[in-house]
Enzyme design. Structure first.
Site, PDB file in Angstrom:
ATOM      1  N   ASP A 109       0.866  -1.164   0.000  1.00  0.00           N
ATOM      2  CA  ASP A 109       0.000   0.000   0.000  1.00  0.00           C
ATOM      3  C   ASP A 109       0.914   1.229   0.000  1.00  0.00           C
ATOM      4  O   ASP A 109       2.094   1.129   0.376  1.00  0.00           O
ATOM      5  CB  ASP A 109      -0.898  -0.029   1.243  1.00  0.00           C
ATOM      6  CG  ASP A 109      -1.808   1.171   1.317  1.00  0.00           C
ATOM      7  OD1 ASP A 109      -2.477   1.472   0.316  1.00  0.00           O
ATOM      8  OD2 ASP A 109      -1.848   1.828   2.379  1.00  0.00           O
TER       9      ASP A 109
ATOM     10  N   ASP B 220      -0.202   5.149   0.781  1.00  0.00           N
ATOM     11  CA  ASP B 220      -0.474   6.114   1.852  1.00  0.00           C
ATOM     12  C   ASP B 220      -0.343   5.448   3.215  1.00  0.00           C
ATOM     13  O   ASP B 220      -1.047   4.486   3.518  1.00  0.00           O
ATOM     14  CB  ASP B 220      -1.891   6.682   1.703  1.00  0.00           C
ATOM     15  CG  ASP B 220      -2.049   7.526   0.449  1.00  0.00           C
ATOM     16  OD1 ASP B 220      -1.190   8.383   0.210  1.00  0.00           O
ATOM     17  OD2 ASP B 220      -3.023   7.312  -0.295  1.00  0.00           O
TER      18      ASP B 220
END
Length: 330
Positions: free
Chosen positions: A14, A16
């Site tokens: 991922d 963020d």
């Protein structure tokens, strides 16, 4: 020395809260990913953020010292539009309740992006847009009520930034759902299409997913039959971890992505007792207590992993004080 990554041929990340926070790289992330590539591991960045084009994401990653290109970045917008284009005829109208980048993808797929319900769209697609307005949400709701199919890139409730959490695409979806009822077809994590596409693109046989959010990253990995590493640089913390139920639990935990290059965190669980590398959590009269007070980040993570195993076996246990003592873990 064995490393956590030794058991896997690929690592999916991922972005963020894991690789960067707003405009800043997470400490240690650039070096860790460079080391993974030197070890011959496949790397892919998998983001639910549908507001920006893949190229903008690639440019940001490269500017921060990462190595990224079209083959290593996958967005929920790309996955969504690919599936939508497979379900609608060429030239179908799609009301885009999202960013200009999402509208561009819709057009590139041979569909026609529109902005109002008066255009009689065949479908509505929602995605995160920091410039979203109430009138645009009105148009999406009206189009869905008129019979348009309803899609969404992702349903993240929040987004981690360098300043803290801000609302994500899930907020806009909730507004529409509260008006028209039901839910859209969603493509981003935790739903299977996102990570299935990451596996297809890389050809990975045994990947691990690295994320900071339980509801999207960790559940998404579980839904895809994939191991996961939860890191504490983004949205969710120790209390969230302990409170997880079956299907929500990470395979591993670590302070940040550098944990992939460190030994796995083993834990031995016995009756009312868990031991993670010498950090012992004991269940006593309904309360979890630590036998000692760890003082470093790594030993506190060991203690957290021991506490977690006990509470997962007996959710009625009170671990409030034990968690509070782990001041270095978010």
């Amino acid at each position: 020395m064995s490393r956590l990554i030794d058991a896997y041929d690929a690592a999916f990340f991922d972005l963020d809260g894991v690789i960067y926070l707003g405009p800043l790289a997470v400490v240690g992330a650039t070096g860790a990913l460079a080391d993974l590539r030197e070890l011959g591991k496949l790397v892919m960045f998998v983001t639910n953020n549908a507001a920006r084009s893949a190229q903008v994401v690639i440019d940001q990653l490269n500017s921060l010292g990462f190595e990224a290109d079209d083959h290593t970045v996958l967005t929920s917008a790309q996955v969504a539009v690919t599936h939508i284009a497979g379900e609608l005829p060429q030239g179908a109208k799609v009301l885009v309740s999202g960013s200009a980048s999402l509208a561009d993808l819709v057009q590139q797929a041979g569909l026609v992006p529109v902005q109002t319900a008066a255009d009689l769209p065949d479908a509505v697609v929602q995605g995160y847009d920091p410039a979203m307005t109430w009138p645009r949400l009105d148009e999406a709701a009206l189009a869905i009520q008129a019979g348009a199919r309803w899609y969404a890139t992702n349903d993240d409730a929040s987004r981690p930034t360098e300043r803290g959490l801000v609302p994500g695409a899930g907020g806009a979806i909730a507004v529409i759902a509260g008006t028209v009822g039901g839910q859209p077809t969603i493509f981003g994590k935790p739903f299977r299409p996102m990570l299935a596409e990451a596996v297809r693109r890389t050809g990975a046989q045994h990947p691990i997913f690295v994320g900071d959010r339980i509801d999207t990253d960790i559940v998404g990995a579980a839904n895809a039959g994939m191991d996961s590493l939860m890191v504490f640089t983004g949205a969710h913390g120790k209390a969230d971890l302990v409170a997880t139920g079956p299907g929500e639990r990470p395979t591993h935990i670590g302070a940040d992505v550098r944990a992939l290059l460190e030994p796995p965190r083993p834990v031995a669980v016995g009756p009312a007792r868990a031991d993670c590398r010498g950090q012992i959590a004991q269940a006593d009269s309904g309360t979890v207590r630590l036998q000692s007070v760890p003082t470093t980040l790594e030993t506190q993570l060991d203690a957290l992993w021991a506490i977690t195993q006990l509470v997962w076996e007996d959710p009625a246990l009170d671990c409030t004080a034990a968690l509070a003592s782990l001041e270095l873990v978010g």
